[in-house]
Design a protein around this motif. Structure first.
Motif, PDB file in Angstrom:
ATOM      1  N   THR A 140       0.835  -1.200   0.000  1.00 27.28           N
ATOM      2  CA  THR A 140       0.000   0.000   0.000  1.00 27.28           C
ATOM      3  C   THR A 140       0.872   1.252   0.000  1.00 27.28           C
ATOM      4  O   THR A 140       2.088   1.197   0.242  1.00 27.28           O
ATOM      5  CB  THR A 140      -0.907   0.016   1.232  1.00 27.28           C
ATOM      6  OG1 THR A 140      -0.072   0.101   2.399  1.00 27.28           O
ATOM      7  CG2 THR A 140      -1.764  -1.245   1.304  1.00 27.28           C
ATOM      8  N   LYS A 141       0.254   2.389  -0.224  1.00 23.72           N
ATOM      9  CA  LYS A 141       0.990   3.651  -0.177  1.00 23.72           C
ATOM     10  C   LYS A 141       1.628   3.854   1.191  1.00 23.72           C
ATOM     11  O   LYS A 141       2.756   4.359   1.297  1.00 23.72           O
ATOM     12  CB  LYS A 141       0.050   4.815  -0.497  1.00 23.72           C
ATOM     13  CG  LYS A 141      -0.424   4.853  -1.942  1.00 23.72           C
ATOM     14  CD  LYS A 141      -1.333   6.064  -2.181  1.00 23.72           C
ATOM     15  CE  LYS A 141      -1.806   6.103  -3.628  1.00 23.72           C
ATOM     16  NZ  LYS A 141      -2.723   7.248  -3.875  1.00 23.72           N
ATOM     17  N   GLU A 142       0.900   3.452   2.227  1.00 21.56           N
ATOM     18  CA  GLU A 142       1.415   3.627   3.579  1.00 21.56           C
ATOM     19  C   GLU A 142       2.622   2.730   3.815  1.00 21.56           C
ATOM     20  O   GLU A 142       3.620   3.153   4.428  1.00 21.56           O
ATOM     21  CB  GLU A 142       0.320   3.310   4.593  1.00 21.56           C
ATOM     22  CG  GLU A 142      -0.844   4.291   4.610  1.00 21.56           C
ATOM     23  CD  GLU A 142      -1.807   4.135   3.430  1.00 21.56           C
ATOM     24  OE1 GLU A 142      -2.562   5.079   3.145  1.00 21.56           O
ATOM     25  OE2 GLU A 142      -1.770   3.044   2.788  1.00 21.56           O
ATOM     26  N   ALA A 146       6.453   3.896   4.574  1.00 20.33           N
ATOM     27  CA  ALA A 146       7.192   3.411   5.738  1.00 20.33           C
ATOM     28  C   ALA A 146       8.541   2.828   5.321  1.00 20.33           C
ATOM     29  O   ALA A 146       9.560   3.019   6.009  1.00 20.33           O
ATOM     30  CB  ALA A 146       6.361   2.358   6.475  1.00 20.33           C
ATOM     31  N   ILE A 147       8.569   2.113   4.194  1.00 23.05           N
ATOM     32  CA  ILE A 147       9.827   1.568   3.689  1.00 23.05           C
ATOM     33  C   ILE A 147      10.805   2.703   3.384  1.00 23.05           C
ATOM     34  O   ILE A 147      11.987   2.646   3.735  1.00 23.05           O
ATOM     35  CB  ILE A 147       9.570   0.721   2.421  1.00 23.05           C
ATOM     36  CG1 ILE A 147       8.847  -0.581   2.789  1.00 23.05           C
ATOM     37  CG2 ILE A 147      10.878   0.420   1.691  1.00 23.05           C
ATOM     38  CD1 ILE A 147       8.362  -1.368   1.574  1.00 23.05           C
ATOM     39  N   SER A 223      -2.258  -0.478 -11.137  1.00 23.49           N
ATOM     40  CA  SER A 223      -3.128  -1.138 -10.169  1.00 23.49           C
ATOM     41  C   SER A 223      -4.318  -1.845 -10.807  1.00 23.49           C
ATOM     42  O   SER A 223      -4.931  -1.352 -11.760  1.00 23.49           O
ATOM     43  CB  SER A 223      -3.628  -0.109  -9.147  1.00 23.49           C
ATOM     44  OG  SER A 223      -4.457  -0.736  -8.193  1.00 23.49           O
ATOM     45  N   SER A 224      -4.642  -2.985 -10.251  1.00 18.69           N
ATOM     46  CA  SER A 224      -5.744  -3.796 -10.754  1.00 18.69           C
ATOM     47  C   SER A 224      -7.106  -3.146 -10.552  1.00 18.69           C
ATOM     48  O   SER A 224      -8.090  -3.578 -11.156  1.00 18.69           O
ATOM     49  CB  SER A 224      -5.740  -5.169 -10.053  1.00 18.69           C
ATOM     50  OG  SER A 224      -5.843  -4.997  -8.644  1.00 18.69           O
ATOM     51  N   ASP A 225      -7.193  -2.116  -9.699  1.00 21.55           N
ATOM     52  CA  ASP A 225      -8.477  -1.451  -9.510  1.00 21.55           C
ATOM     53  C   ASP A 225      -8.660  -0.271 -10.465  1.00 21.55           C
ATOM     54  O   ASP A 225      -9.613   0.505 -10.337  1.00 21.55           O
ATOM     55  CB  ASP A 225      -8.661  -0.990  -8.060  1.00 21.55           C
ATOM     56  CG  ASP A 225      -7.585  -0.017  -7.597  1.00 21.55           C
ATOM     57  OD1 ASP A 225      -6.703   0.334  -8.416  1.00 21.55           O
ATOM     58  OD2 ASP A 225      -7.620   0.390  -6.421  1.00 21.55           O
ATOM     59  N   SER A 226      -7.756  -0.132 -11.437  1.00 20.22           N
ATOM     60  CA  SER A 226      -7.900   0.910 -12.446  1.00 20.22           C
ATOM     61  C   SER A 226      -8.948   0.493 -13.466  1.00 20.22           C
ATOM     62  O   SER A 226      -9.076  -0.694 -13.807  1.00 20.22           O
ATOM     63  CB  SER A 226      -6.580   1.162 -13.170  1.00 20.22           C
ATOM     64  OG  SER A 226      -5.566   1.518 -12.260  1.00 20.22           O
TER      65      SER A 226
END
Length: 554
Positions: A140-142, A146-147, A223-226
């Motif tokens: 995720t973006k979060e 964090a990485i 992204s697959s939700d596009s």
């Protein structure tokens, strides 16, 4: 590694295999040495002059090698796509005669717009997944943020790689669970690069270059939700350049650092590597230093600037070709436009875009044109940007041609005050009664403080005894016409020559130059103009007396 059945379930039923596309887009069968080049703009803003520069190189290399030049619209970044930009790119390039052999209107290797090639890309993404050269990533973006923070904290290089690539070696069961749950994911390339490893490649302009190999697992499918599943630029260009059988990619130097990744993608897909030529950015002199042209700061970055001001297209192309290969700047314009551009002669330092120099090049080009050709080029420009001027020129074409002939036709050193078509109104507009503003005030600052009474007397005396010029009377007709100005000036107390005036300035209200300037300002609106005798000959006595009489009538 995921099973092929699971991988295939992520894609539309009936999706073709790579062999289908290889057959659909076969090798071109061009002669040896023929280059297939492409200009691939991303329509997210205005067309800039650097794009014209690059497209010019693409076209020239393809045409002189007997190859093909194509245009491909790279619109995979749908969030930034602007329909107006796409049409502006086409119009701007066509304005400079940079027209492709293939694009969405013609050509057998299309579609030439990437958003219309989604099925092709899905085939090759699936193929990479099947081979384990790519993998689904659910970060995720979060998690990515964090990485990045942890990398900064420990001083690690940024990116998604190695231990930081949290889905690279995830268990197949975990991946399958997330897929079954319908969680959104991207597909990442499994980079074979190793940190610290160096790779070399040959650039067609810069020679051999050695860089750090790519270690990042770049996203290849968004992204697959596009709503529309499209690849990133990196992946799409590799697939497209291969299937369109592009042999040489000419692009800006900002892409140099991406070559290791792009070569990895070509290798992973089983494609022969394409050759690259990275062009140095156009520069601008800013004080004592050079900098890259800026879209925000520099109007000359925008191609619309050149079109709106009416820079002659041949002059712009000649100048740009000289920036690419210095030898071309030394040739006459027709020869320079016809001679081939050589990538081996393109420098690695950014060439300086000098607008003063371009103005000079344009002035030289225009000065060599016959008046009729100038008018035929001004009119289309004026139709779009100065309709009132266009109407005037069409209404009195003969006067326009007479004006353009002054100090140009037959002159050893023709006038060079017309540099671009937007200059026409300022340089030649005074010839036309519809444009010229009569000078009615004897105290007008253009008379440079000469007493109003003298200005009036000069105008009245000139009108009362006016003798039109007679060009057919002999080579000295200009001097004989000017004699009436000189005689009137002397009668009014002006010095007959500049030499006399300098001997005793206090004895005269001015010199012959000051007296003749009164007539020049009344007739042309300026103290600087082409030869006054030729101007009044072109205007005709009626218009001359109307202008001079405007002052005396007040």
């Amino acid at each position: 590694m995921l099973s092929q059945d699971l991988i295939d379930s992520l894609f539309p039923t009936g999706l073709p295999e790579p062999s289908h596309w290889e057959s659909r887009y076969p090798p071109r069968g061009l002669p040896a040495g023929a280059e297939v080049t492409r200009f691939a703009p991303s329509p997210t803003g205005f067309l800039h002059i650097g794009s014209v520069y690059t497209a010019m190189l693409d076209l020239d290399i393809a045409r002189h090698s007997g190859g093909v030049y194509l245009v491909r619209i790279e619109d995979t970044d749908q969030a930034r796509f602007e329909e107006s930009s796409a049409s502006q790119f086409e119009t701007g390039l066509a304005h400079f005669g940079i027209t492709p052999d293939e694009d969405d209107q013609k050509g057998g290797y299309g579609p030439y717009t990437q958003s219309e090639r989604a099925q092709i890309y899905l085939t090759y993404v699936r193929d990479l997944l099947r081979q384990g050269k790519a993998y689904p990533c659910f970060a995720t973006k979060e998690e990515l943020a964090a990485i990045s923070q942890r990398q900064k904290a420990v001083g690690a290089l940024p990116g998604y790689y190695g231990q930081w690539a949290i889905w690279r070696d995830a268990p197949a069961e975990q991946v399958a669970q997330r897929l079954a749950a319908g969680d959104p994911y991207v597909v990442r390339f499994r980079s074979p690069g190793i940190g610290g490893h160096r790779v070399s490649f040959t650039d067609e302009i810069r020679g051999e270059i050695t860089q750090d190999d790519n270690r990042n697992d770049a996203i290849v499918l968004k992204s697959s939700d596009s709503e529309l599943r499209l690849p990133t630029y990196h992946f799409a260009h590799a697939v497209d350049d291969h299937l369109m059988r592009v042999t040489l990619v000419i692009r800006g130097e900002e892409w140099l650092s991406s070559v290791p990744l792009h070569n990895q993608l070509f290798d992973a897909l089983g494609f022969p590597r394409v050759r690259y030529a990275h062009v140095a950015s156009l520069m601008k002199q800013d004080g004592g230093s050079r900098r890259k042209l800026s879209k925000r700061k520099d109007p000359e970055m925008n191609v619309a600037y050149y079109i709106e001001l009416g820079f002659p297209t041949q002059a712009v192309l000649y100048y740009l070709r000289g920036l690419a290969n210095g030898r071309l700047a030394e040739l006459p314009l027709p020869e320079a436009l016809a001679a081939p551009i050589r990538l081996s002669e393109c420098g690695t330092a950014g060439p300086l875009l000098d607008m003063v120099k371009l103005d000079d090049v344009s002035a030289d080009f225009v000065a060599a044109l016959p008046g009729a050709q100038i008018l035929d080029r001004v009119l289309p420009w004026a139709d779009g940007y100065d309709p009132a001027l266009a109407s005037v020129l069409r209404a009195d074409r003969d006067l326009a041609l007479r004006a353009l002939a002054i100090e140009r036709e037959g002159a050893a050193n023709p006038r060079k005050d017309l540099r671009k078509w937007a200059d026409f109104r300022a340089v030649y507009g005074f010839f036309f009664a519809e444009i010229f503003e009569l000078v009615t005030d004897p105290a007008d600052p253009r008379f440079c403080g000469l007493a109003a009474g003298l200005v009036r007397a000069m105008a009245a005396g000139f009108a009362a005894g006016y003798l039109p010029p007679a060009p057919e009377s002999g080579a000295d007709w200009r001097a004989r016409w000017f004699d009436q100005v000189r005689e009137l000036a002397v009668r009014l107390g002006f010095a007959a020559s500049q030499r006399e005036y300098k001997k005793d300035p206090a004895a005269y209200p001015g010199s012959i130059a000051d007296a003749s300037a009164v007539i020049r300002v009344l007739v042309t609106g300026s103290r600087r103009s082409p030869d006054l005798a030729e101007v009044v000959a072109a205007l005709g006595p009626g218009e001359v007396l109307r202008r001079v009489g405007a002052l005396t009538a007040v």
